[in-house]
Write an enzyme that holds these catalytic residues in place. Structure first.
Site, mmCIF file in Angstrom:
data_model
loop_
_atom_site.group_PDB
_atom_site.id
_atom_site.type_symbol
_atom_site.label_atom_id
_atom_site.label_comp_id
_atom_site.label_asym_id
_atom_site.label_seq_id
_atom_site.Cartn_x
_atom_site.Cartn_y
_atom_site.Cartn_z
ATOM 1 N N GLY A 141 -50.850 -35.028 66.545
ATOM 2 C CA GLY A 141 -51.296 -34.124 65.486
ATOM 3 C C GLY A 141 -51.835 -34.895 64.298
ATOM 4 O O GLY A 141 -51.174 -34.958 63.246
ATOM 5 N N TYR A 142 -52.993 -35.501 64.462
ATOM 6 C CA TYR A 142 -53.624 -36.268 63.383
ATOM 7 C C TYR A 142 -54.824 -35.500 62.812
ATOM 8 O O TYR A 142 -54.824 -35.085 61.672
ATOM 9 C CB TYR A 142 -54.082 -37.636 63.901
ATOM 10 C CG TYR A 142 -53.061 -38.745 63.796
ATOM 11 C CD1 TYR A 142 -51.695 -38.481 63.868
ATOM 12 C CD2 TYR A 142 -53.441 -40.068 63.665
ATOM 13 C CE1 TYR A 142 -50.768 -39.494 63.781
ATOM 14 C CE2 TYR A 142 -52.520 -41.092 63.580
ATOM 15 C CZ TYR A 142 -51.181 -40.807 63.639
ATOM 16 O OH TYR A 142 -50.261 -41.821 63.554
ATOM 17 N N THR A 145 -55.659 -33.523 72.162
ATOM 18 C CA THR A 145 -55.867 -33.799 73.580
ATOM 19 C C THR A 145 -54.613 -33.497 74.392
ATOM 20 O O THR A 145 -53.519 -33.931 74.052
ATOM 21 C CB THR A 145 -56.270 -35.268 73.778
ATOM 22 O OG1 THR A 145 -57.436 -35.538 72.993
ATOM 23 C CG2 THR A 145 -56.563 -35.563 75.236
ATOM 24 N N GLU A 202 -53.438 -47.412 69.520
ATOM 25 C CA GLU A 202 -54.351 -46.454 70.129
ATOM 26 C C GLU A 202 -55.721 -47.085 70.341
ATOM 27 O O GLU A 202 -56.328 -46.935 71.399
ATOM 28 C CB GLU A 202 -54.483 -45.209 69.251
ATOM 29 C CG GLU A 202 -55.444 -44.174 69.833
ATOM 30 C CD GLU A 202 -55.601 -42.942 68.952
ATOM 31 O OE1 GLU A 202 -56.294 -42.011 69.388
ATOM 32 O OE2 GLU A 202 -55.048 -42.916 67.837
#
Length: 401
Positions: A127-128, A165, A248
Site C-alpha cells: 500500500g504505497y 498488485t 524492491e
C-alpha cells in the site's frame, strides 16, 4: 572480482539444478517459460516447495529462516530458477516486508509475522502508491489517527491506495500512512500493517487492456488498526519505506529473468527466417541482440557486487537504482525483440493462450504471448519508482547534484 565459479559453487549449482528438475512442477515451468499467467494456486505451490526446501527467503538471516547463502549462491539460484522456468516469488512478503521487519520490527512482530510469511499463511500486498502519490511517495494523503480506547488503542485509517498488485489475493497490506500533517512531508509518515478483512477496507479491481485485473484500488474508511501493527516508530516510516524500496528495485532488475529471456530470444531468432536465412544472421537484428547481451553481462557483475555488499551488512543505495534502470530497460528491449521477431503473428490477441497452450497457434507458439508480454513489461520502468526518479537519486547520491 573473480567471475569464475569455484568448485564449491559449481557443486551448489548442480544441487540447485537437481532440485529444480525434481521439484519444479512441469506445468508451472511451461507456463512461466511461455509467458503465461500463473494462478494463485500455482504461486502458492511454488512458494510452499521452496519453503519446504528452506530456500524461499534466501536473503534472510539464518536465525529467521534463511539458508545462510552468500552472494554468489543467491545469484546462482536466481539464475538457475529463471532458466528452468521457476516463477518469480510473490515479492511483497518475502522480499519487501520481511527485510523491513527483520531490521526495524519489534521482537513480537518478528516472531509473529515472519513465520507466517514463510508458511504462506499471509499473502501480502503493498500500500504505497496513491492517485496523487506515485513516484513522489512523500505526498501520501492516507491518514492514520491514533485513538485512545479503554479496550486498546488503535489507529483510524482513511484514504486510498492504487495500483495494488495482486491485492485481490491478499489478506494483509503494509501501508505508508500520514500520522502528522504539521511537519515536513517525509517526517510525518508511518509504516503500518493492515488486515484486509477489517471492516472499512474495500478492494476494487482495475481492468487492464488484456482484461486482467492484476492491479487494484484499495479504499480505507474508518479502518481500525491495532497500534501493535505500527512498525518501528511513529513518523519514521519514510526511513523504512526507502529501505524497502532498495530491495524492491534490486528485485525489479530481474537479472535471472533477463538471462532466461535472452536465451529464449536467441532460440526464436534462430528459428525465424528472414530473406531465406535465420533472423539471428540479419546484421541489424544480430547487432541489437549483441548490444543487449553486453549490457546484461555488465549488469550481472553489478548485481553480484550489490548482493555481496548486502551480505556484508551494507544497504544497497544508488546501486539499486542503477540496477532498476538497466534491468528494466534490458527486459523491455528483449521482449521488444521477441515481438519484432514474431512479425505479424504477434498481432492477434488469443485470450486462451494467456493461460495455457492452444490447439492451433497462429505462427510459432511464442507468438501467442509476445505482444501481451511486451506491453505488460512497459510497466517495469514505472513501478518501484519511475526510471526518471531513479536517475535523480543517482545524480544526488553519487554526483552530489
Amino acid at each position: 572480482m573473480d567471475l569464475n565459479f569455484t568448485s564449491e559453487e559449481l557443486a551448489f549449482r548442480d544441487e540447485v539444478r537437481a532440485f529444480l528438475q525434481a521439484k519444479l512442477p512441469a506445468e508451472i515451468a511451461a507456463k512461466t517459460k511461455a509467458g503465461q499467467r500463473l494462478t494463485k494456486t500455482d504461486q502458492e505451490q511454488w512458494h510452499a516447495i521452496l519453503n519446504g526446501q528452506g530456500w524461499l527467503a534466501n536473503h534472510w538471516p539464518e536465525q529467521y529462516g534463511g539458508p545462510g547463502w552468500g552472494a554468489v549462491q543467491k545469484f546462482i539460484f536466481d539464475t538457475e530458477c529463471a532458466l528452468a522456468g521457476g516463477p518469480r516469488i510473490v515479492p511483497f512478503g518475502v522480499n519487501m516486508l520481511g527485510p523491513v521487519l527483520i531490521k526495524y520490527g519489534s521482537e513480537a512482530q518478528k516472531s509473529y509475522w515472519l513465520p507466517r510469511i514463510l508458511s504462506g499463511q499471509d499473502w501480502w500486498c503493498q500500500g504505497y502508491s496513491e492517485p496523487g502519490a506515485g513516484s513522489d511517495l512523500a505526498s501520501v494523503k492516507t491518514t492514520a489517527v491514533r485513538v485512545a480506547d479503554p479496550a486498546g488503542d488503535y489507529y483510524l485509517v482513511n484514504g486510498q491506495k492504487t495500483w495494488t498488485t495482486q491485492g485481490q489475493h491478499a489478506n494483509m497490506i503494509f501501508c505508508l500512512v500520514r500520522t502528522n500533517k504539521e511537519v515536513k512531508a517525509q517526517s510525518g509518515i508511518s509504516f503500518i500493517l493492515v488486515d484486509m478483512n477489517t471492516p472499512g477496507v474495500e478492494l476494487r479491481p482495475i481492468k487492464t487492456l488484456d482484461g486482467d485485473s492484476e492491479v487494484n484500488e484499495v479504499f480505507f474508511t474508518d479502518v481500525k488498526v491495532p497500534v501493535e501493527n505500527l512498525v518501528g516508530e511513529e513518523n519514521k516510516g519514510w526511513t523504512y519505506a526507502k529501505y524497502l524500496l532498495t530491495y524492491e528495485r534490486t528485485g525489479i532488475a530481474g537479472v535471472g529473468f533477463c538471462i532466461a529471456a535472452l536465451a529464449k530470444l536467441k532460440v526464436i531468432a534462430a528459428k525465424v527466417s528472414k530473406n531465406g536465412q535465420p533472423l539471428d544472421r540479419d546484421p541489424l537484428f544480430a547487432a541489437r541482440i549483441a548490444q543487449v547481451e553486453i549490457e546484461l553481462e555488465n549488469m550481472k557483475t553489478t548485481n553480484l557486487r550489490v548482493i555481496a555488499a548486502v551480505a556484508g551488512g551494507g544497504v544497497p543505495g544508488a546501486e539499486s537504482s542503477m540496477l532498476k534502470i538497466k534491468g528494466t530497460e534490458i527486459r523491455q528491449e528483449i521482449h521488444s525483440l521477441i515481438r519484432r521477431a514474431m512479425g505479424p503473428y504477434a498481432a492477434p490477441f488469443i485470450e486462451e493462450a494467456q493461460y495455457g497452450p492452444v490447439e492451433e497457434p497462429v505462427g510459432l507458439p511464442e507468438a501467442a504471448t509476445a505482444a501481451t508480454n511486451y506491453f505488460n513489461y512497459r510497466k517495469l520502468s514505472i513501478f518501484g519508482g519511475s526510471n526518471e526518479i531513479q536517475k535523480n537519486i543517482i545524480s544526488k547520491m553519487i554526483l552530489g547534484l
